[in-house]
Design a protein around this motif. Structure first.
Motif, short mmCIF file in Angstrom:
data_model
loop_
_atom_site.label_atom_id
_atom_site.label_comp_id
_atom_site.label_asym_id
_atom_site.label_seq_id
_atom_site.Cartn_x
_atom_site.Cartn_y
_atom_site.Cartn_z
N ILE A 1 0.85 -1.18 0.00
CA ILE A 1 0.00 0.00 0.00
C ILE A 1 0.90 1.24 0.00
O ILE A 1 1.71 1.41 0.90
CB ILE A 1 -0.90 0.01 1.25
N LYS A 2 0.76 2.06 -1.04
CA LYS A 2 1.52 3.31 -1.13
C LYS A 2 0.53 4.46 -1.15
O LYS A 2 -0.40 4.45 -1.94
CB LYS A 2 2.35 3.33 -2.42
N LEU A 3 0.75 5.45 -0.28
CA LEU A 3 -0.15 6.60 -0.22
C LEU A 3 0.66 7.90 -0.16
O LEU A 3 1.70 7.95 0.48
CB LEU A 3 -1.03 6.52 1.03
N GLU B 1 -0.12 9.44 12.29
CA GLU B 1 -1.27 9.64 11.41
C GLU B 1 -1.13 8.82 10.14
O GLU B 1 -2.09 8.19 9.69
CB GLU B 1 -1.43 11.12 11.06
N ARG B 2 0.08 8.79 9.59
CA ARG B 2 0.33 8.00 8.38
C ARG B 2 0.12 6.51 8.67
O ARG B 2 -0.51 5.80 7.89
CB ARG B 2 1.76 8.22 7.90
N MET C 1 -6.34 1.31 5.57
CA MET C 1 -6.36 0.84 4.19
C MET C 1 -6.08 -0.67 4.13
O MET C 1 -6.71 -1.39 3.36
CB MET C 1 -5.34 1.60 3.35
N ALA C 2 -5.16 -1.15 4.95
CA ALA C 2 -4.85 -2.58 5.00
C ALA C 2 -6.08 -3.38 5.44
O ALA C 2 -6.37 -4.45 4.90
CB ALA C 2 -3.68 -2.85 5.93
N ASP D 1 -10.93 -7.31 6.25
CA ASP D 1 -10.91 -7.55 7.70
C ASP D 1 -10.38 -8.92 8.09
O ASP D 1 -10.65 -9.42 9.17
CB ASP D 1 -12.28 -7.31 8.33
N LEU D 2 -9.60 -9.57 7.22
CA LEU D 2 -8.92 -10.81 7.58
C LEU D 2 -7.65 -10.47 8.35
O LEU D 2 -7.17 -9.34 8.33
CB LEU D 2 -8.57 -11.62 6.33
#
Length: 64
Positions: free
Chosen positions: A6-8, A17-18, A25-26, A32-33
């Motif tokens: 995941i890149k944001l 906060e990051r 996001m994960a 939700d696994l």
């Protein structure tokens, strides 16, 4: 298991906060696994997180 990166983009957010945003996001991307954070990096204008997601629902049930 499957691996998700995941890149944001970020501007003035703190590392906490990051991290929180990447965790959210994960959770969304993993449905939700159960997931494990493998790598997390923070740079000036972006952050990324690599997670392994348990595809086996039995693993998910055991953890909860």
């Amino acid at each position: 298991m499957r691996k998700i990166k995941i890149k944001l983009p970020f501007e003035k957010e703190t590392v906490n906060e990051r991290h929180s945003t990447l965790i959210e996001m994960a959770q969304i991307l993993s449905n939700d696994l159960y997931f494990t954070i493998i790598e997390e990096k923070h740079y000036e204008s972006m952050s990324y997180m690599v997670v392994y997601v348990a595809d086996n629902l039995e693993i998910h049930a055991q953890v909860m």
